[in-house]
Enzyme design. Structure first.
Site, short mmCIF file in Angstrom:
data_model
loop_
_atom_site.label_atom_id
_atom_site.label_comp_id
_atom_site.label_asym_id
_atom_site.label_seq_id
_atom_site.Cartn_x
_atom_site.Cartn_y
_atom_site.Cartn_z
CB CYS A 177 -6.71 -7.67 2.58
SG CYS A 177 -5.39 -6.47 2.28
NE ARG A 180 -8.80 -4.92 -8.36
CZ ARG A 180 -9.07 -5.07 -9.65
NH1 ARG A 180 -9.72 -6.16 -10.07
NH2 ARG A 180 -8.70 -4.15 -10.53
CD GLU A 181 -1.01 -8.60 -2.08
OE1 GLU A 181 -0.23 -9.41 -2.62
OE2 GLU A 181 -1.26 -8.61 -0.86
CD GLU A 207 -5.53 -0.98 1.11
OE1 GLU A 207 -5.77 -1.19 -0.10
OE2 GLU A 207 -5.48 -1.88 1.96
CG PHE A 208 -11.33 0.52 -1.15
CD1 PHE A 208 -12.11 -0.37 -0.42
CD2 PHE A 208 -11.38 1.87 -0.83
CE1 PHE A 208 -12.93 0.08 0.60
CE2 PHE A 208 -12.19 2.33 0.19
CZ PHE A 208 -12.97 1.43 0.92
CB THR A 230 -3.29 -3.16 11.05
OG1 THR A 230 -3.96 -3.36 9.79
CG2 THR A 230 -2.91 -1.70 11.19
CB VAL A 283 -0.95 0.00 1.21
CG1 VAL A 283 -1.73 1.31 1.29
CG2 VAL A 283 -1.92 -1.18 1.12
CE LYS A 288 -9.38 -2.86 2.68
NZ LYS A 288 -8.01 -2.43 2.88
#
Length: 448
Positions: free
Chosen positions: A256, A148-149, A145-146, A87, A13, A200
């Site tokens: 996530c 996608r890897e 944040e949204f 986190t 991110v 989120k």
């Protein structure tokens, strides 16, 4: 002229945010505690597998809009600072905010009083509201944040929405954060900080529920003689449902969805809300690995509870999804480990996981050649949906294997093409891949 922006953290991110904001014309200082990572980034070397990211990092460096440092003092003139810190999930399922809190404490002695602190990390509801008391900084904005890897750069530069949460007194600060994204043309949704934080968690938990639904539905398809591909095609044509996240697989994972879904469940429990739907989605995902194991047993031994001792299994795919080399909470790794724990010999290939990763994979032999997984194999198992697997020489793989058997947990490959090369194919949710050979309606054995 762009804003002076600080980014704390150079993970997926943080690095994506820093590089993309520099690309949008802002002047960005990215602070990362790992000195070796800082040195590599200053040289334009990006270890993260993310399409377009290395190019944007090198562009930002060349145009002097992107700086990397390990010194938080470098942020003392920034107008806004984005917290992009891990986190991770604690043992009880809650988010571990240790690194996040340490960073806030450090920044409280560095940032000017008028700096806006922006929480981009995924944090429990109420975190932004507590930061002023922890840091002495009054202006705190939640901007989840949204990303996608595997699509992070695209998602940052072409977002579906930008969520900006702030207290009523911080409307001017929220305007400054929203202005960072003016070059993207995305709609900006304004809210309070609690709603932004919950949005989120809610988004990821909903996707997890949808994936668990389709994985359980694929099991039902096998038992009643339906085909998951035809069922989900019909579902996806309904605008209220849509086609995304309707592909079955070995389970959902990554950095996530698992932690955010569990964190939402813990938050609901703490608030006295029985979010049984989310709890059941987690349980269904845990069971999915066992479903895959039964399918592999059946393909190799002829029965869903046959022994895999001494079986040689080739695995294609280890990352939790295509487009990334991320192994965190990967269902592919979970299944490969179960195979190894059941005394199968496992050889695995993933285009973004080098053989040097093998020491951390519990007896799984990782190779750099996809054809090596087929040598003397009793079955080849597709666990990650890499498109390049479709273009392998499957006739060669069939020849190299002891038994030409494919277990395609992602329904990635063309069954007719594989059959023409001599493979027997076991798909997911196919009417012809019933979990029980003799009686499709019979319940399977207990979960692993």
């Amino acid at each position: 002229m762009g804003s002076r922006v600080g980014v704390v953290g150079a993970g997926y991110v943080g690095l994506t945010s820093a590089a993309c904001l520099a690309h949008l014309g802002h002047h960005v200082i990215c602070v990362e505690s790992d000195e070796r990572k800082v040195a590599a980034l200053r040289a334009g070397e990006v270890a993260i597998v993310e399409p377009g990211l290395p190019e944007l990092v090198r562009e930002g460096l060349a145009e002097n809009r992107l700086v990397f440092t390990s010194d938080p003092e470098a942020l003392h003139e920034c107008e806004m600072v984005l917290l992009c810190l891990p986190t991770p999930m604690a043992a009880d399922g809650r988010a571990d905010l240790g690194v996040f809190r340490d960073a806030v404490e450090t920044l409280s002695a560095v940032l000017p009083p008028d700096c806006v602190l922006v929480t981009k990390s995924t944090v429990p509801v109420g975190t932004a509201a507590r930061i002023p008391a922890l840091s002495g900084l009054e202006a705190v904005v939640s901007n989840p944040e949204f990303l996608r890897e595997g699509h992070a750069v695209h998602d940052f530069l072409h977002p579906d929405r930008v969520v900006v949460g702030a207290a009523e007194r911080d409307r001017e600060s929220a305007d400054r954060v929203a202005a960072l994204y003016e070059g993207t043309g995305a709609p900006v949704l304004r809210s309070d900080t609690a709603s932004a934080e919950l949005a989120k968690y809610a988004s990821n938990a909903f996707l997890a529920v949808k994936l668990s639904f389709v994985n359980t539905l694929s099991e039902l398809c096998e038992r009643v003689g339906a085909d998951i591909t035809e069922v989900t095609e019909a579902m996806g044509m309904d605008d209220r449902i849509g086609p995304a996240f309707l592909a079955p697989g070995p389970g959902w994972g990554g950095s996530c969805l698992p932690k955010d879904t569990r964190a939402l469940l813990r938050a609901a429990e703490a608030a006295g809300v029985d979010f049984a739907l989310v709890r059941d989605a987690l349980r269904a995902n845990d069971r999915q690995h066992a479903m895959v194991m039964r399918k592999i047993r059946r393909a190799v031994t002829g029965t869903v509870d046959g022994s895999l001792a001494s079986a040689r299994i080739g695995v294609l795919g280890l990352a939790f999804k295509a487009g990334t080399g991320d192994l965190r909470d990967s269902p592919a790794v979970a299944v490969a480990r179960q195979l190894s724990h059941h005394d199968a010999t496992v050889t695995a290939y993933d285009p973004c996981v080098p053989a040097s990763a093998a020491p951390g994979l519990d007896g799984i032999r990782v190779v750099d050649d996809p054809y090596a997984v087929a040598k003397n194999a009793d079955a080849i198992v597709i666990l990650t949906e890499w498109p390049e697997f479709r273009s392998l020489d499957w006739a060669r793989l069939a020849t190299d294997a002891d038994r030409a058997v494919i277990v395609d947990t992602r329904n990635l490959l063309d069954e007719q093409m594989l059959s023409a090369t001599g493979f027997s194919v076991f798909g997911t949710g196919w009417r012809r891949s019933s979990t029980d050979i003799d009686n499709p309606m019979a319940p399977g054995p207990a979960d692993e």
